[in-house]
Every structure is written in C-alpha cells, then in structure tokens.
Scaffold this active site. Structure first.
Site, PDB file in Angstrom:
ATOM      1  CG  HIS A  67      -2.031  -1.011   1.089  1.00 56.93           C
ATOM      2  ND1 HIS A  67      -3.331  -0.670   0.774  1.00 56.93           N
ATOM      3  CD2 HIS A  67      -2.021  -2.358   1.204  1.00 56.93           C
ATOM      4  CE1 HIS A  67      -4.071  -1.768   0.714  1.00 56.93           C
ATOM      5  NE2 HIS A  67      -3.307  -2.809   0.976  1.00 56.93           N
ATOM      6  CG  ASP A 118      -0.141   9.358   0.584  1.00 55.05           C
ATOM      7  OD1 ASP A 118      -0.144   8.220   1.085  1.00 55.05           O
ATOM      8  OD2 ASP A 118      -0.962  10.241   0.919  1.00 55.05           O
TER       9      ASP A 118
HETATM   10  C1  GDG Z   1      -2.261   3.828   3.276  1.00 55.44           C
HETATM   11  C2  GDG Z   1      -1.263   4.560   2.361  1.00 55.44           C
HETATM   12  C3  GDG Z   1      -2.930   4.440   0.518  1.00 55.44           C
HETATM   13  C4  GDG Z   1      -9.478   9.660   7.543  1.00 55.44           C
HETATM   14  N1  GDG Z   1      -9.952  10.327   8.601  1.00 55.44           N
HETATM   15  C5  GDG Z   1     -10.944   9.628   9.108  1.00 55.44           C
HETATM   16  C6  GDG Z   1     -11.105   8.495   8.327  1.00 55.44           C
HETATM   17  N2  GDG Z   1     -10.188   8.542   7.389  1.00 55.44           N
HETATM   18  C7  GDG Z   1     -10.014   7.537   6.331  1.00 55.44           C
HETATM   19  C8  GDG Z   1     -10.218   8.200   4.999  1.00 55.44           C
HETATM   20  C9  GDG Z   1      -9.394   7.328   4.097  1.00 55.44           C
HETATM   21  C10 GDG Z   1      -8.304   6.797   5.009  1.00 55.44           C
HETATM   22  O1  GDG Z   1      -8.676   7.092   6.343  1.00 55.44           O
HETATM   23  C11 GDG Z   1      -6.955   7.460   4.766  1.00 55.44           C
HETATM   24  O2  GDG Z   1      -6.443   6.856   3.611  1.00 55.44           O
HETATM   25  P1  GDG Z   1      -5.167   7.420   2.871  1.00 55.44           P
HETATM   26  O3  GDG Z   1      -5.082   6.745   1.568  1.00 55.44           O
HETATM   27  O4  GDG Z   1      -5.293   8.902   2.756  1.00 55.44           O
HETATM   28  O5  GDG Z   1      -3.911   7.150   3.821  1.00 55.44           O
HETATM   29  P2  GDG Z   1      -3.287   5.962   4.783  1.00 55.44           P
HETATM   30  O6  GDG Z   1      -4.128   5.701   5.965  1.00 55.44           O
HETATM   31  O7  GDG Z   1      -1.896   6.431   5.075  1.00 55.44           O
HETATM   32  O8  GDG Z   1      -3.260   4.652   3.877  1.00 55.44           O
HETATM   33  C12 GDG Z   1      -1.994   5.361   1.309  1.00 55.44           C
HETATM   34  C13 GDG Z   1      -3.799   3.621   1.455  1.00 55.44           C
HETATM   35  O9  GDG Z   1      -3.013   2.919   2.432  1.00 55.44           O
HETATM   36  C14 GDG Z   1      -4.598   2.582   0.686  1.00 55.44           C
HETATM   37  O10 GDG Z   1      -3.764   1.768  -0.052  1.00 55.44           O
HETATM   38  O11 GDG Z   1      -3.766   5.236  -0.291  1.00 55.44           O
HETATM   39  O12 GDG Z   1      -1.089   5.971   0.433  1.00 55.44           O
HETATM   40  O13 GDG Z   1      -0.405   5.405   3.120  1.00 55.44           O
HETATM   41  O14 GDG Z   1     -10.150   6.250   3.651  1.00 55.44           O
HETATM   42  O15 GDG Z   1     -11.585   8.207   4.745  1.00 55.44           O
HETATM   43  N3  GDG Z   1     -12.049   7.570   8.546  1.00 55.44           N
HETATM   44  C15 GDG Z   1     -12.876   7.801   9.596  1.00 55.44           C
HETATM   45  N4  GDG Z   1     -12.754   8.885  10.418  1.00 55.44           N
HETATM   46  C16 GDG Z   1     -11.802   9.799  10.205  1.00 55.44           C
HETATM   47  O16 GDG Z   1     -11.686  10.774  10.962  1.00 55.44           O
HETATM   48  N5  GDG Z   1     -13.850   6.909   9.821  1.00 55.44           N
END
Ligand code: GDG
Length: 517
Positions: free
Chosen positions: A175, A387
């Site tokens: 990821h 990212d």
């Molecule tokens: C890793 C990789 C890759 C955020 N705030 C809240 C919340 N979220 C959810 C969002 C989103 C997720 O968290 C964050 O996803 P990201 O992709 O931005 O980042 P990582 O957590 O670092 O994920 C990344 C991912 O894996 C998938 O492969 O894209 O690059 O680092 O879904 O909605 N969810 C809730 N409350 C929040 O306050 N429920």
C-alpha cells in the site's frame, strides 16, 4: 487444515491489523468498532458477503482477559465474513510493529532514511511475527484458498508458509511506495526482504513507478532472477517460481461514497458546518497524523497565501482534520506539537473578530461528519511528501455531487498518476507554489471547476475499488470477485446502520469488573 477441504475456495485477507478497534471500557466491558485508515476503507466493502476470512492482529497484546472469539464474531455478524486474530506479545508489538514496520520500513519506503532506526532486534522479531501470521493462516486455510497478504508489515509471510510446506496461491499488495534502488540499498536486510517478496506468486504495487523501482532492485540485487517481460505486467523467473509483478492503483467504493454523501443526515450536518462559517470558502485537509502527509508544509503554504493575498482574509477557512495515529512513537508526538504550534502561530497572526483562519480538529470523525466536510469544502488540499496512493482525494471527488470542488494535490501522491488531468498539482516543498495554487483555485471559473471535477469523478468511478480487486484477483489467481460465492449470513445494505460493520458492540469480559485487576 483438513476440515476445510472440499468446500469452495475462499478469499483470505491477511493484514497487520484486523479491520476493528477494540477498546477496554470501565466495569469490564469491551467496545469494538470499525477501524479507520486506507486499507480498511478499501477492503471492508469488498469482502462483505463473500464468506471469506480476514486474519490480523486485533490491536491488543497477550494477557488481556476477554473472550476474543465472541467479540469478533459479534462484530462481524451479518457482514458475511469472519475474523481470525493473531495475538502478539507486548515485546513483539514494540519490535515488529512499532519497530521494524514503523521505524524502519515506513520511513525508508517514503524516502526518509534519516528517520530510520535500524535496530537488529527489530528484524529478528519481524521474522518471528511473520511466522506467527503464517501459522494462523496454515491453521485456517485449505490449499484451494486464495491468500491475499497486505502491506509492509508482512513481506515475509509467503516465505514462512513455503517453509512450512504450504503452497497455496499467495498474492501480496504493497500500500505504500516502493523506494528507488539507492534508498532501498540502505536497508541492512535488503537481500532477505527482496528474496522474501519473491516467494509470492503475484506482487502488486500502487503505481508503475513503484513497480519499476522494485524490478530495478531485483535486477541489481538478485542476479539469479530473469526479468522476462516488460509493459503492464512483468514476469520474474526465479530458480523456484514465476512471480508476476504489476501496478494496481487502489481505489474506493465510489457509488457507496456518492450515495451516502447524498443522504439527508450528511446534508443536515453539512448545513450546520456552513451555518457556522457564513460567507466563508472552506479548504479541507484530512490526514492521519504522519510526517509523510506534509501537514506542516500545507500550513506553511496556507500562511504564504494569507500573507501574499490579503483579499483572502475573512473569506477563507482551512479546516484541518488530523486523525490520531501511532502516538506511541516519539516522532509522532513531536509532529503533533509542531502542527499545533504552527496552527497557533498562524491563527495568532491573522485572526480578526469573527474570523479564525484555521479550524483544527484532532480526533477521529465518524463517517457522517467526514462526508459532510467533504460535501461542504470548496477545495481539498492534499500535500504529502510521498504517499502510496491517497484515498482522501478520491473520496472527496466521489462526495462532490455538485461537481464544483477543486482538488489541490501533491505531485508526490501515487494518485497523481490517475488524477493529474483534473487536479491542480503542487510541490509541497514550494510554499509559494502552494499559496498560489490556493489562490488560483479559489478564483477558478465555475466551468473550469466543473470540467475538472467531472473528469476526476469519471475516472474514479470507472476505476473503483471493485475494479482494483478484480484486476488484482485476475492477475493473481485468474479469478474475479463475483466468483467467490455470496453467503447467506449477510445483512442487505439497507439494514446496516454503521459502515462497514453493522453496529458498535459492547461485550462483557469474564468477571465484569476491570477495576479489580
Ligand atoms: C495507506 C497509504 C494508501 C481519515 N480520517 C478519518 C477516516 N479517514 C479515512 C479516509 C481514508 C483513510 O482514512 C486514509 O487513507 P489514505 O489513503 O489517505 O492514507 P493511509 O491511511 O496512510 O493509507 C496510502 C492507502 O493505504 C490505501 O492503499 O492510499 O497511500 O499510506 O479512507 O476516509 N475515517 C474515519 N474517520 C476519520 O476521521 N472513519
């Protein structure tokens, strides 16, 4: 092992964390709720109703007094799949999870080698825990099952399974980014890690760049491996197996986000957010607390915009949501202090009666609130230093039903490969550039915003999370998701109150009194 033979092949997802968070409450009760983070958001809707299994660490350490099986089966009742825990000791959690995964691989693979702590003990424990995961997989699977392992915590699981004589088909998806050769070379266990990965049947990366970096490392460090094809999929011939390597950009359940964003409760919450900020244009940031997400850089860019373009004063508000994460690691606490110091400074410099430029939220939002912020914001500002993908960008677009929002996105997010034509791209280290992008986006014509957002939404809808799963499963196992059977123990979507799980559960432990312990 034997008991599973003869039934349909199942999809077994393996990740460091199970998609639930367990919390001890007073009087011996435990609460279980769904986890946040990119992996859960992407996979939970996919696995629902397919009768599969999710294996992972439930986040608590050995010695806790609770009936874990009861709690986990209550949590997934009606979701159509079950959870199987891998229990870690405190020492294992510290050295495998906080240590090897989060103090070595996470910073290194995000090109931040100066933040790595290459403690040899971490490597030893990492291998041991990967073996524990392989044991739980072996106990709960049959040779016909498809094993899909996720992320950098578990790069050695296939090697451990093979060592046990298990030859189930195994795919792996990373990821986070895969670093270029000159950075990967810094890893003291570079040969072992690379060869461990070559024990999988399929390796999936987020972008072509990551895949290219990996193949370059194989060419340099594993001379016995022949790279026999180029293009979308590479095939690597090792002396023991053929490993396919591809790029599979992860995505979201677009329709689900769009549908939930259109709901009355989200619209009501969005209305309240607007009411509290009359006449303001909202810029939104949503990031896990992490030094890779470029939150201080974003704040500097915003400050530059306020200093340079005074006509923005009293007209724009940055709502920055920071989701608590990894707070046991000192670097993360330092980052939190840095962010809060900067928010205080910027607000101190610009606040006027009736206008506070940055609204800072440090907590987990529930999904309704998150979607309401997505719906309310005119701009989403995403500035990671690096990212793997970044799902927030895709979620914002899916929720932007009016098609009038703007995505400002770092050139260093994996999502750029797909979204560059519709997003406004920035280099997060260039504060003036970020400031300019904010100003230009706020002044962008309605027609331009619409055509960009429409393009973004079309691309994400076409390449949603089901497309991602199908592409991976097809390449790994010559299967599609709909070839895994629907199961009966499944609540239709309309009966599900909370997403991705039916509800929050509260379960008592044995004696119902935690205070005595
Ligand atoms: C890793 C990789 C890759 C955020 N705030 C809240 C919340 N979220 C959810 C969002 C989103 C997720 O968290 C964050 O996803 P990201 O992709 O931005 O980042 P990582 O957590 O670092 O994920 C990344 C991912 O894996 C998938 O492969 O894209 O690059 O680092 O879904 O909605 N969810 C809730 N409350 C929040 O306050 N429920």
């Amino acid at each position: 092992m034997g008991e599973q033979r003869g039934r349909d092949s199942r999809l077994i997802i393996v990740s460091n964390r199970l998609p639930v968070v367990l919390q001890r409450e007073d009087k011996g009760f435990w609460r279980v709720r769904s986890g946040s983070g990119g992996l859960v958001t992407a996979l939970a809707p996919v696995l629902r109703n397919r009768g599969g299994l999710w294996i992972g660490w439930p986040g608590i350490v050995q010695g806790e007094d609770l009936d874990l099986d009861e709690l986990l089966s209550a949590a997934t009742k009606g979701s159509g799949y079950s959870l199987r825990p891998v229990i870690l000791t405190e020492d294992e959690r510290d050295k495998y999870y906080q240590g090897f995964a989060n103090e070595i691989i996470w910073p290194l693979f995000h090109d931040l080698q100066s933040l790595c702590n290459f403690d040899p003990d971490y490597w030893f424990t990492y291998q041991k825990v990967n073996r524990s995961f392989a044991n739980v997989i072996a106990e709960n699977s049959s040779p016909d099952d498809f094993i899909w392992v996720h992320d950098y915590h578990l790069m050695a699981v296939a090697k451990e399974l093979r060592a046990m004589g298990q030859h189930s088909r195994c795919g792996f998806f990373l990821h986070i980014p895969f670093p270029p050769l000159d950075i990967f070379l810094k890893l003291p266990w570079r040969f072992q890690v690379l060869h461990d990965l070559l024990e999988y049947d399929l390796l999936g990366f987020q972008t072509l760049r990551d895949r290219r970096n990996f193949v370059q490392c194989v060419r340099a460090l594993a001379k016995e491996v022949r790279v026999v094809s180029r293009g979308q999929m590479a095939t690597l011939r090792t002396p023991h197996r053929e490993v396919r390597v591809g790029a599979f950009p992860i995505s979201i359940d677009f329709d689900e986000f769009a549908r939930k964003s259109a709901s009355q409760e989200v619209a009501d919450t969005a209305w309240y957010i607007h009411e509290d900020l009359p006449q303001r244009k909202i810029i939104l940031g949503v990031d896990r607390l992490d030094y890779t997400k470029g939150i201080p850089q974003k704040l500097r860019g915003f400050r530059t915009a306020l200093r340079k373009y005074s006509d923005l004063h009293e007209k724009v508000t940055l709502i920055q949501v920071v989701v608590p994460s990894r707070f046991n690691i000192p670097k993360y606490l330092d980052l939190k202090a840095e962010i809060e110091g900067m928010v205080g400074e910027i607000n101190g410099e610009f606040t006027r009666s009736g206008w506070v430029p940055i609204h800072y939220i440090y907590r987990n939002l529930d999904r309704r609130e998150l979607l309401a912020y997505y719906r309310t914001a005119e701009i989403v500002l995403i500035t990671p230093l690096k990212d793997g993908m970044n799902l927030v960008a895709k979620e914002y677009c899916a929720s932007n039903l009016e098609e009038n929002g703007v995505v400002i996105m770092s050139e260093f997010a994996g999502a750029v490969a797909q979204l560059q034509k519709g997003a406004v791209l920035v280099n997060p280290h260039d504060f003036e550039g970020v400031g300019r992008a904010i100003y230009q986006s706020l002044n962008m014509s309605k027609a331009d915003r619409k055509s960009r957002m429409r393009r973004l939404r079309q691309s994400i809808r076409r390449h949603d999370v089901y497309w991602w799963v199908d592409s991976f499963l097809h390449s790994a196992f010559a299967k599609r998701l709909d070839q895994f059977p629907l199961v009966e123990d499944y609540l239709p979507e309309r009966d599900v109150e909370r997403w991705p799980f039916p509800a929050e559960h509260r379960v008592a432990t044995g004696d119902g009194d935690s205070e005595a312990r």
